[in-house]
Write a protein that holds these residues in place. Structure first.
Motif, PDB file in Angstrom:
ATOM      1  N   THR A  18      37.758   6.963  52.607  1.00 51.71           N
ATOM      2  CA  THR A  18      38.074   8.330  52.680  1.00 51.71           C
ATOM      3  C   THR A  18      39.217   8.460  53.672  1.00 51.71           C
ATOM      4  O   THR A  18      39.312   7.878  54.754  1.00 51.71           O
ATOM      5  N   ALA A  19      40.316   9.286  53.298  1.00 47.56           N
ATOM      6  CA  ALA A  19      41.518   9.536  54.043  1.00 47.56           C
ATOM      7  C   ALA A  19      40.921  10.444  55.124  1.00 47.56           C
ATOM      8  O   ALA A  19      40.259  11.318  54.953  1.00 47.56           O
ATOM      9  N   ASP A  20      41.556   9.840  56.375  1.00 45.06           N
ATOM     10  CA  ASP A  20      41.135  10.806  57.731  1.00 45.06           C
ATOM     11  C   ASP A  20      42.246  11.342  58.448  1.00 45.06           C
ATOM     12  O   ASP A  20      42.303  11.372  59.504  1.00 45.06           O
ATOM     13  N   GLY A  21      43.204  11.334  57.801  1.00 46.84           N
ATOM     14  CA  GLY A  21      44.578  11.819  58.298  1.00 46.84           C
ATOM     15  C   GLY A  21      45.512  10.911  59.141  1.00 46.84           C
ATOM     16  O   GLY A  21      45.632   9.701  58.797  1.00 46.84           O
ATOM     17  N   THR A  22      45.988  11.412  60.467  1.00 48.29           N
ATOM     18  CA  THR A  22      46.814  10.432  61.132  1.00 48.29           C
ATOM     19  C   THR A  22      46.362  10.647  62.633  1.00 48.29           C
ATOM     20  O   THR A  22      46.145  11.809  63.078  1.00 48.29           O
TER      21      THR A  22
END
Length: 151
Positions: A18-22
């Motif tokens: 799951t993408a969690d930003g930067t």
């Protein structure tokens, strides 16, 4: 984290990413040079074999560019990309030569290798200050893992 700075959470059960930003500091600085992360309360310390319901955890990292202790923000979505500076370590940390382990309540442990020797430290999770615990001459540890005694 990818080479473009994107971070992902991996579900340990399903393997789904799951993408969690930067990673970014509260002030907006993006993609610090983070290494050697450790969680508080990340182990079972009970006779029942389970963590107490409601036990919280906090994630800490070291910033190799600034030699500072960093805390990751937690929120309802369980993302850890928001960062804040806890404080200066007072010790030099660098990628491939520093390991952290065993964060518990108010302290953690790290090692830093230089010139063929390793210096172990305790780290105060409130101030960020690292306290030298001696030198292991002739041994350059690149990581550290400890099993903590019951607290």
């Amino acid at each position: 984290m990818t080479s473009s700075g994107k971070i992902y959470m991996i579900n340990a059960v399903t393997g789904a990413a799951t993408a969690d930003g930067t990673f970014a500091f509260t002030g907006g600085t993006v993609n610090p040079n983070l290494l050697s992360a450790a969680y508080t309360n990340s182990f079972d310390n009970s006779a029942t074999g389970a963590l107490t319901a409601g036990t919280t955890t906090a994630l800490y990292s070291l910033d190799a560019d600034t030699d500072q202790l960093i805390q990751h923000a937690t929120n309802a979505a369980s993302t850890f990309n928001g960062l804040s500076v806890v404080g200066a370590l007072g010790a030099n940390v660098s990628a491939g030569m520093t390991g952290a382990s065993g964060a518990y309540l108010s302290s953690a442990y790290l090692s830093s290798a230089m010139n063929g020797s390793t210096t172990p430290y305790t780290v105060n999770l409130v101030t960020g200050a690292a306290t030298n615990k001696g030198t292991l001459s002739g041994t350059a540890l690149t990581s550290l893992a400890l099993k903590l005694a019951p607290q």
